[in-house]
Design an enzyme around this catalytic site. Structure first.
Site, PDB file in Angstrom:
ATOM      1  N   ILE A 134       0.839  -1.193   0.000  1.00 34.80           N
ATOM      2  CA  ILE A 134       0.000   0.000   0.000  1.00 34.80           C
ATOM      3  C   ILE A 134       0.879   1.251   0.000  1.00 34.80           C
ATOM      4  O   ILE A 134       0.581   2.238  -0.663  1.00 34.80           O
ATOM      5  CB  ILE A 134      -0.927   0.016   1.241  1.00 34.80           C
ATOM      6  N   GLU A 135       1.956   1.210   0.742  1.00 37.30           N
ATOM      7  CA  GLU A 135       2.822   2.378   0.885  1.00 37.30           C
ATOM      8  C   GLU A 135       3.593   2.688  -0.400  1.00 37.30           C
ATOM      9  O   GLU A 135       3.685   3.839  -0.806  1.00 37.30           O
ATOM     10  CB  GLU A 135       3.819   2.148   2.032  1.00 37.30           C
TER      11      GLU A 135
END
Length: 505
Positions: A134-135
């Site tokens: 996600i990051e």
């Protein structure tokens, strides 16, 4: 005689013949036979090839490697988001982009076992191992416009606070080993603050101060203070649903039409430590690896030389570590083909590049010069040497190299309620930078005070634009919209020649 003896009992004897010998006495009865006692069979054992006296201690064979995805799913412990339309939105997003998911998995196969092992050792939820997807889309070179870097997307100031060095030579936010340790330290701290993993993740994305204030406001109004009830920015509101969508896909990829490449539940890399400075290219050659593969494991190096510390840690695939260490031990020649050069009065980047046969772009990239042509007199630059020598190594080791700020310089007027830390985060710089630029001895600021700032961050309003992966850092292929591959948080590998096996937990 043989005939007589053979027929003695059947042939009659004639009269007048010689008398027969007296009959033999009957044989005496045979003595009774006593059976010998039965003895157990003798067991002949082969000699132990590794007796205790030999000092050999053989480790048991490891169990067959299983799929790492199975281990991750079994370790899910963060409460699921149920009936959240944003989860369905992101499930659809990822399922419609199987190539993008495949690229994330391909990058992550190098790092994921290490991340899972570190999380497992701390007894944290294994859902967190998917957070770098996600990051940063598992890209260690991801860099946001707000200057968040690495697979964990650390901002410069937060990275320094959690021990991630950022120097001319390397940026530890891109070091997978160091950044993972710092990110887990930070997440442990956030969970301790809020005693809730959903709120801890929201704070990782939005900042613990913002989450704390949102909780206080809700409680003051008599409202619930859980994750779903807090008002928060759009990016943070989508942050957990993205993670939930990835969790669901990993748990049942077939349901979403996704094929996840298998990742063995075993170490991919190990750490080799050395005190010798060397070119990055030379290190890759010693390990018999391509530059791309070497840099995928060692992305923290800002320069073409591995230097800037008393000891350097290099990550290598397990099957390459021994050959690297052996070759390095046998190589006694200098391994550095770069040297230090001091800028003379009036010299420009173009003139220096021409002197050493470099393009201006290469000189700028190697030295972090940005687009400027004028350079400060006496500034140290890294330039090619004719050949590796002890002198080139000494010039690199004994010279203090610094980067020249490449951002625009402007003034910020302090508003009511702003602190030095808030202003630093807004422009993607550190409080130390602000103090140095403004000649301040402490962090205290007052409303109306003007602060000099040098930054590349474009604010366009009250807060800087959120983290999108910088175009020059993107890996080929479609990246998700702003917010899917980099938030404002981030890490670099650890720093004689010693081979340290990655733990097999």
């Amino acid at each position: 005689m043989l005939a007589v003896a053979g027929c003695a009992t059947t042939t009659p004897v004639e009269r007048g013949s010689a008398p027969l010998p007296a009959p033999l006495p009957p044989p005496s009865p045979a003595p009774a036979v006593t059976e010998a006692p039965t003895l157990p069979p003798t067991v002949v054992r082969a000699p132990d090839p590794f007796p205790a006296a030999a000092g050999a201690d053989l480790e048991p064979l490891p169990p067959p490697a299983t799929d790492l995805w199975v281990r991750i799913v079994k370790g899910y412990r963060i409460p699921d988001l149920v009936d959240d339309p944003l989860v369905a939105k992101w499930e659809q997003y990822y399922s419609e982009r199987p190539d993008y998911v495949a690229r994330m998995v391909d990058r992550g196969r190098r790092y994921l076992y290490h991340i899972v092992a570190e999380i497992d050792e701390r007894r944290m939820p294994l859902d967190l191992a998917l957070l770098p997807m996600i990051e940063s889309a598992m890209n260690p070179n991801a860099l946001s416009r707000a200057r968040a870097a690495g697979i964990w997307q650390f901002m410069p100031s937060t990275g320094k606070h959690y021990g991630l060095e950022q120097t001319f030579w390397f940026d530890s936010r891109r070091d997978v080993v160091a950044a993972t340790e710092s990110a887990l330290d930070y997440l442990v701290k956030l969970h301790g603050d809020f005693n809730d993993w959903q709120l801890a993740l929201a704070a990782y994305n939005w900042g613990e101060g913002n989450v704390g204030r949102a909780i206080a406001k809700n409680r003051a109004k008599g409202r619930p203070a859980d994750y779903a009830s807090l008002p928060m920015p759009v990016e943070t509101r989508n942050y957990l649903p993205k993670l939930q969508a990835v969790k669901n896909i990993v748990a049942d990829p077939e349901k979403y039409g996704i094929v996840l490449a298998e990742i063995p539940d075993s170490p991919y890399f190990t750490v080799v430590k050395t005190t010798r400075e060397m070119d990055v290219k030379v290190a890759a050659e010693l390990a018999e690896m391509s530059m791309d593969e070497f840099l995928s494991l060692n992305p923290q190096h800002n320069r073409p030389v591995i230097a800037g510390g008393d000891e350097h840690s290099i990550l290598l695939p397990i099957d390459r570590a021994e050959v690297f260490a052996a070759k390095l031990e046998l190589t006694q020649q200098p391994l550095v083909t770069w040297q230090a050069y001091r800028v003379r009065p009036g010299e420009t980047a173009s003139q220096i590049a021409g002197k050493y046969g470099l393009s201006v772009e290469t000189l700028r990239t190697v030295n972090g010069l940005g687009t400027r042509n004028a350079l400060p007199t006496g500034h140290a630059l890294l330039v090619p040497a004719q050949r590796p020598s002890d002198a080139t190594v000494e010039s690199v080791v004994n010279t203090v190299f610094t980067t020249v700020p490449s951002g625009r310089t402007f003034y910020h007027t302090v508003r009511q309620g702003e602190s030095m830390g808030v202003i630093a985060r807004r422009y993607g710089v550190s409080p130390d930078d602000l103090r140095r630029w403004n000649g301040l001895a402490q962090n205290a600021v007052r409303p109306g005070q003007r602060l000099r700032v040098t930054s590349d961050v474009v604010t366009g309003g009250k807060s800087p634009k959120r983290a999108a992966v910088a175009p020059q850092q993107r890996v080929s292929g479609t990246l998700p919209p702003r917010g899917t591959g980099g938030s404002a948080n981030g890490a670099t590998p650890a720093r004689g020649t010693a081979v340290t096996r990655a733990p097999q937990r």
